[in-house]
Design an enzyme around this catalytic site. Sequence first.
Site, PDB file in Angstrom:
ATOM      1  N   SER A   1       0.796  -1.233   0.000  1.00  0.00           N
ATOM      2  CA  SER A   1       0.000   0.000   0.000  1.00  0.00           C
ATOM      3  C   SER A   1       0.825   1.278   0.000  1.00  0.00           C
ATOM      4  O   SER A   1       0.303   2.346  -0.312  1.00  0.00           O
ATOM      5  CB  SER A   1      -0.936   0.009   1.221  1.00  0.00           C
TER       6      SER A   1
ATOM      7  N   LYS B   1       0.597   4.840   6.791  1.00  0.00           N
ATOM      8  CA  LYS B   1       0.075   5.633   5.673  1.00  0.00           C
ATOM      9  C   LYS B   1       0.719   7.020   5.713  1.00  0.00           C
ATOM     10  O   LYS B   1       1.443   7.367   6.644  1.00  0.00           O
ATOM     11  CB  LYS B   1      -1.449   5.790   5.759  1.00  0.00           C
TER      12      LYS B   1
END
Length: 334
Positions: A113, A188
Site C-alpha cells: 500500500s 500511511k
Amino acid sequence: MGDLVIGARSGAGEPEGSGGRAARSAESTAPSASAEDATAQSADEHGDGAGDASEDTGGGTTPTDEAEEQSGRTERKQRSFWKELPILIGIALVLALVIKTFFVQAFSIPSESMQNTLQVGDRVLVDKLTPWFGAEPERGEVVVFHDPGGWLADEPTNESSNSFVRGIQEVLSFVGLMPSDNEKDLIKRVIAIGGDTVECEGEGPVKVNGIALDEPYVFPGNTPCGTKPFAPVKVPENSIWVMGDHRADSLDSRFHMDQPGGGTVPVDEVIGRAFVVAWPIDHWSTLPVPATFDQKGLASAAPVVPAAAGAVGAVALLPLVRRLRNRAERDKRS
C-alpha cells in the site's frame, strides 16, 4: 632457623691414678676442643647471614609459582565473566524495552500500500519520543497508527506455526528488537490534519484547503484519487486523513468514510512518525516531508478564527483608547 647445632662429646675419662695419661689426653684433646669452639664461633658469627639467605630463598617466587598465579587469575576472570553475563543481558533487554517504549520502535511493512516509497519487507524506524512532548502529525509525514476500528478486521496475522519460534518472536517483539507480526498497526501518509478540508474528484489532483498537491510519491501509473475519488471532507479536530502512496492498492481513509470518524484517524491512535528505512541495507533512505506540503496558503484556513478574534478585541478596546487620548489632551492644556 639456620643456626648450627653442635653435639656434646661422649665417652668416659681416664682414672685419677693415671695422671700422665690424663694430662696427655687433656693436651691432645685441647686442640680439638679449640677447633670445635672456633667452628662453633664461626657458625655463630655467620649463622644470621645463613639464615637470611635461607629465608630469602624460601620467600622468593619461581616461574612455577607465577604460572600458577596467572592461571588462578584467568580462572577467576572466566568465572567472573559467566557470572556477569546474565546481568549484562538483563541490562541490554531493559534498555531495549525503554527505547522501544519511549524513543524508537521498528515496524515491518506487510503490504504494497505504500509503494514505491516502502516495499514489502522493509523495516522502518518510528519516532515515538516527540509525541510525548505534545507533537502531533503534520501533513506529508508517514505515520504508523493503531487500527482505529475495523480497518484490519479481515487481515490475517503472520504468526509462525512453530511454537518455539513464535515464543522467541514474541519476546524480541516485546523488547523492540524485531517487529511484531500480530500487532494490527497500519502505515500511511498524512494528507490532511484537523480543521483541513480535503477532496479528490475525478482523477485528481488531491486538494487540501483548495490547494492542489503535486504528489511525485504516488505509485507510477496510479491517479491521485486511485479508484476511490471523494467529495470534500472536513477533518475533525485532533484527527488526520491518511492515504497510501499506492492509491490503487491501499484501503485508507477513502474506504472507511462510512465508519465512525468518517475515515479519519484520531491523533491518539498514532504511534509515531516513520523517519527512516533501516532494512534491508540497499533500501536505506530517510522519509522526509515532500515539498508540496510547504505550499503557501495550504494552511490558510487555520488562522481565520484568531484573526477574527483579534478584530473583535480591537473594536472592543477602541472606546477605551479614545478616552485615554482625550484625557491626555486635557492634561496637556491644563
